[in-house]
Scaffold this motif. Structure first.
Motif, short mmCIF file in Angstrom:
data_model
loop_
_atom_site.label_atom_id
_atom_site.label_comp_id
_atom_site.label_asym_id
_atom_site.label_seq_id
_atom_site.Cartn_x
_atom_site.Cartn_y
_atom_site.Cartn_z
N ASP A 74 0.82 -1.21 0.00
CA ASP A 74 0.00 0.00 0.00
C ASP A 74 0.85 1.26 0.00
OD1 ASP A 74 -2.04 -1.70 -0.04
OD2 ASP A 74 -2.94 -1.11 1.87
N VAL A 75 2.05 1.17 0.59
CA VAL A 75 2.96 2.32 0.55
C VAL A 75 3.52 2.45 -0.86
CG1 VAL A 75 5.16 3.23 1.35
CG2 VAL A 75 3.58 2.22 2.97
N ALA A 76 3.90 1.30 -1.47
CA ALA A 76 4.55 1.31 -2.78
C ALA A 76 3.63 1.89 -3.85
CB ALA A 76 4.98 -0.10 -3.15
N ASP A 77 2.34 1.50 -3.86
CA ASP A 77 1.48 2.00 -4.93
C ASP A 77 0.72 3.27 -4.55
OD1 ASP A 77 -0.50 1.11 -3.31
OD2 ASP A 77 -1.07 -0.61 -4.52
N GLY A 78 1.03 3.83 -3.35
CA GLY A 78 0.44 5.12 -3.02
C GLY A 78 -0.95 5.05 -2.43
N THR A 79 -1.51 3.85 -2.27
CA THR A 79 -2.86 3.74 -1.71
C THR A 79 -2.92 4.32 -0.31
OG1 THR A 79 -2.76 1.58 -2.74
CG2 THR A 79 -4.77 2.12 -1.55
N LEU A 80 -1.85 4.07 0.44
CA LEU A 80 -1.84 4.46 1.85
C LEU A 80 -1.95 5.97 2.01
CD1 LEU A 80 -1.57 3.22 4.64
CD2 LEU A 80 0.84 3.68 4.54
N GLU A 81 -1.31 6.70 1.10
CA GLU A 81 -1.34 8.15 1.19
C GLU A 81 -2.77 8.68 1.05
OE1 GLU A 81 1.75 11.18 -0.78
OE2 GLU A 81 2.36 9.09 -0.69
N LEU A 82 -3.54 8.01 0.17
CA LEU A 82 -4.93 8.41 -0.01
C LEU A 82 -5.74 8.12 1.26
CD1 LEU A 82 -5.55 7.21 -3.65
CD2 LEU A 82 -5.14 9.53 -2.83
N TRP A 83 -5.49 6.97 1.87
CA TRP A 83 -6.20 6.64 3.10
C TRP A 83 -5.86 7.63 4.19
CZ3 TRP A 83 -10.27 3.83 3.26
CH2 TRP A 83 -10.44 2.74 2.40
N CYS A 84 -4.59 8.10 4.21
CA CYS A 84 -4.15 9.00 5.27
C CYS A 84 -4.79 10.38 5.18
CB CYS A 84 -2.64 9.15 5.26
SG CYS A 84 -1.80 7.71 5.89
N ALA A 85 -5.42 10.66 4.04
CA ALA A 85 -6.01 11.99 3.86
C ALA A 85 -7.19 12.21 4.80
CB ALA A 85 -6.44 12.18 2.41
N ASN A 86 -7.78 11.14 5.31
CA ASN A 86 -9.00 11.28 6.10
C ASN A 86 -8.90 10.42 7.35
OD1 ASN A 86 -11.59 10.88 7.11
ND2 ASN A 86 -12.53 11.33 5.15
N GLN A 87 -8.90 11.07 8.54
CA GLN A 87 -8.68 10.35 9.79
C GLN A 87 -9.69 9.23 10.05
OE1 GLN A 87 -6.27 10.43 12.00
NE2 GLN A 87 -7.19 9.35 13.73
N PHE A 210 -5.54 3.46 16.89
CA PHE A 210 -5.27 4.90 16.93
C PHE A 210 -3.77 5.15 16.75
CE2 PHE A 210 -9.29 4.45 19.12
CZ PHE A 210 -10.03 5.46 18.52
N ALA A 211 -2.97 4.34 17.46
CA ALA A 211 -1.51 4.48 17.33
C ALA A 211 -1.07 4.12 15.91
CB ALA A 211 -0.80 3.60 18.35
N VAL A 212 -1.70 3.07 15.33
CA VAL A 212 -1.35 2.66 13.97
C VAL A 212 -1.66 3.80 12.99
CG1 VAL A 212 -1.94 1.10 12.09
CG2 VAL A 212 -1.68 0.21 14.41
N ALA A 213 -2.85 4.39 13.15
CA ALA A 213 -3.23 5.48 12.23
C ALA A 213 -2.25 6.64 12.35
CB ALA A 213 -4.65 5.94 12.56
N LYS A 214 -1.90 6.98 13.61
CA LYS A 214 -0.97 8.09 13.82
C LYS A 214 0.40 7.77 13.18
CE LYS A 214 0.45 11.89 15.68
NZ LYS A 214 -0.09 13.17 15.27
N ALA A 215 0.86 6.53 13.40
CA ALA A 215 2.17 6.15 12.87
C ALA A 215 2.16 6.13 11.35
CB ALA A 215 2.57 4.78 13.41
N LEU A 216 1.07 5.67 10.76
CA LEU A 216 0.99 5.65 9.29
C LEU A 216 1.05 7.06 8.74
CD1 LEU A 216 -1.68 2.90 8.56
CD2 LEU A 216 0.77 2.82 8.14
N LYS A 217 0.32 7.98 9.42
CA LYS A 217 0.34 9.38 8.98
C LYS A 217 1.76 9.93 9.03
CE LYS A 217 -3.99 11.74 9.63
NZ LYS A 217 -4.75 12.57 10.57
N LEU A 218 2.48 9.60 10.12
CA LEU A 218 3.85 10.09 10.26
C LEU A 218 4.74 9.55 9.16
CD1 LEU A 218 4.59 9.87 14.08
CD2 LEU A 218 4.34 11.90 12.67
N SER A 219 4.61 8.25 8.88
CA SER A 219 5.58 7.67 7.96
C SER A 219 5.25 7.94 6.50
CB SER A 219 5.75 6.17 8.21
OG SER A 219 4.51 5.54 8.31
#
Lengths: 221, 254
Positions: A74-87, A210-219
């Motif tokens: 999900d990081v490689a294809d950019g999916t994760l970045e889209l998910w991170c747009a909305n908490q 919650f910690a996972v979401a925060k960490a994903l946003k950070l990374s």
């Protein structure tokens, strides 16, 4: 909730494409179990005495290994970045992703564990408790471990770092899980450690995302 | 604004914090080392020997303060982590990262002095007692924190990741603390938590309290020393750093 089921189904469909991926942790589990009698000797009483701990450690390491690639694609294809747009949706994504992971990689471990434990001469009476303890414990393992995975996502050499970060938090799960099986073999009720395991699982499932979401946003930022 | 609050807020500003550290450093060092000397003298020379453990008990004057600080530093780090994640204070990030190796060192000291004490008392350098084990786990958590900071290249991101990890690890502190009562094992129950009926003689207690205070100040001192460096390291191009270096370089010129 609809979103949750859709992400879950999507993850399972993706796994269906790679038909053998779910086998890897199982094979690891079986192979490492095979190594123990070779190293410790095949004596029935010796193996039976340490079997609860061995099965639990092996299952724990198999879970840890399986977690490593959790967010990689999900990081490689950019999916994760889209998910991170909305908490709120990021949380749903985390829950669905982890549930799918547990269904694909941990549930098979739980199901096969009695067979492998029996091969290490664990008494029959303890097999049901072993399955129950792994069922509850693996939930805690996946949800706790996901925090470490999310934090180390995007780092180059993260396997050892992941183990360093996550294993300390696995200690209580391992203690209660292995002791539940251990005291059953001594003919006592395992209710106490099992309740504590259930509590750890509930705590992890409630708080870790919650910690996972925060960490994903950070990374991804 | 309330002057005390203002003073506290100013701690978050690098160019105000740096001169403050410079001004306070000699005084903190003086008090720390006098208390350390006083505590060690009272503990090692004046306090009576234990009727059961003889002279060997004196190691508690290092062991207990180090063990206490191994947890107190973590709590301090958790507070810093909270200020990073909630108020985005950059200085707290630096303080958190500076604290991790100090905390690890105190944990290591507690473990080593415990082993030295354990050899004559329990007959073994190491036993898998619940409290020892959780102290060892704490050491690994500390190490994990600064290894993680090292592994992430973007230091702003690393600071936040480390803060998050610290808060997650905070769950471990109560487990360590209550493990004494949870598992009834080899380790002595704490002798300091019950002040009304202390199970330690007053002549032994006073040096211990002095050492506890001295170790706390020692942490503060080391934190200040490390902060002084990391403040400059984080923003080497900042105007206040240039102003700081300037007089020295121009002074050298003939």
């Amino acid at each position: 909730m609809i979103l949750f089921w859709r992400v879950l189904k999507q993850q399972l469909d993706l796994a269906y494409e790679h038909k053998t991926a779910w086998l890897n942790p199982l094979l690891f589990f079986a192979l490492v179990t095979l190594l123990f009698p070779l190293a410790l000797g095949a004596s029935t009483s010796n193996l039976a005495a340490v079997a609860p701990g061995l099965v639990w450690i092996t299952a724990l390491l198999a879970t840890l290994l399986s977690l490593e690639t959790l967010f990689r694609d999900d990081v490689a294809d950019g999916t994760l970045e889209l998910w991170c747009a909305n908490q709120p949706s990021l949380l749903v994504y985390a829950y669905a992703k982890l549930s799918a992971h547990w269904l694909l990689y941990c549930l098979p471990l739980v199901l096969i564990s009695p067979l492998l434990a029996y091969s290490l001469h664990l008494p029959m009476v303890a097999l049901a408790v072993l399955m129950l303890s792994l069922l509850l414990g693996s939930i805690a393992l996946v949800w706790l471990g996901a925090i470490g995975v999310a934090i180390t996502t995007g780092l180059k050499y993260n396997s050892f770092l992941l183990a360093l970060l996550v294993l300390p938090f696995y200690v209580p799960v391992l203690i209660f899980g292995a002791s539940a099986v251990e005291i059953t073999t001594q003919g006592l009720s395992a209710a106490g450690p099992l309740y504590l395991l259930a509590a750890l699982a509930v705590l992890a499932v409630t708080l870790a995302p919650f910690a996972v979401a925060k960490a994903l946003k950070l990374s991804t930022s | 604004m309330n002057p005390i609050l203002k003073w506290c807020y100013q701690l978050a500003v690098p160019h105000i914090l740096y001169p403050r550290i410079q001004a306070w450093l000699p005084w903190v060092a003086l008090v720390t080392f006098s208390l350390l000397a006083l505590g060690l003298y009272l503990g090692l020379a004046v306090a009576p020997a234990d009727y059961q453990q003889g002279e060997a008990f004196r190691i508690i004057y290092v062991h207990v303060p180090a063990a206490w600080l191994s947890m107190a530093v973590y709590v301090a780090m958790a507070l810093m982590a909270l200020s990073v994640l909630v108020w985005r204070i950059q200085v707290a990030e630096l303080a958190l990262v500076a604290s991790a190796p100090i905390g690890a060192a105190f944990t290591l000291i507690a473990l080593i002095t415990g082993a030295i004490w354990g050899k004559p008392m329990w007959g073994a350098w190491w036993v898998w007692d619940a409290r020892l084990t959780s102290e060892l786990i704490l050491l690994f958590i500390y190490i994990g924190i600064f290894v993680l900071y090292d592994a992430i290249e973007d230091k702003r991101q690393a600071g936040k990741a480390v803060s998050l990890m610290t808060l997650v690890g905070l769950v471990n502190i109560p487990i360590i603390h209550y493990s004494v009562t949870w598992w009834n094992t080899l380790h002595q129950p704490p002798s300091l938590s019950k002040f009304d009926t202390p199970s330690i003689h007053i002549d032994m207690l006073i040096p211990l309290l002095i050492m506890l205070l001295a170790f706390k100040l020692l942490y503060l001192l080391m934190l200040m020393l490390r902060m002084r460096l990391s403040l400059i390291e984080r923003q080497p191009q900042a105007a206040w750093v240039k102003a700081l270096i300037k007089p020295a370089t121009t002074g050298d010129k003939p």
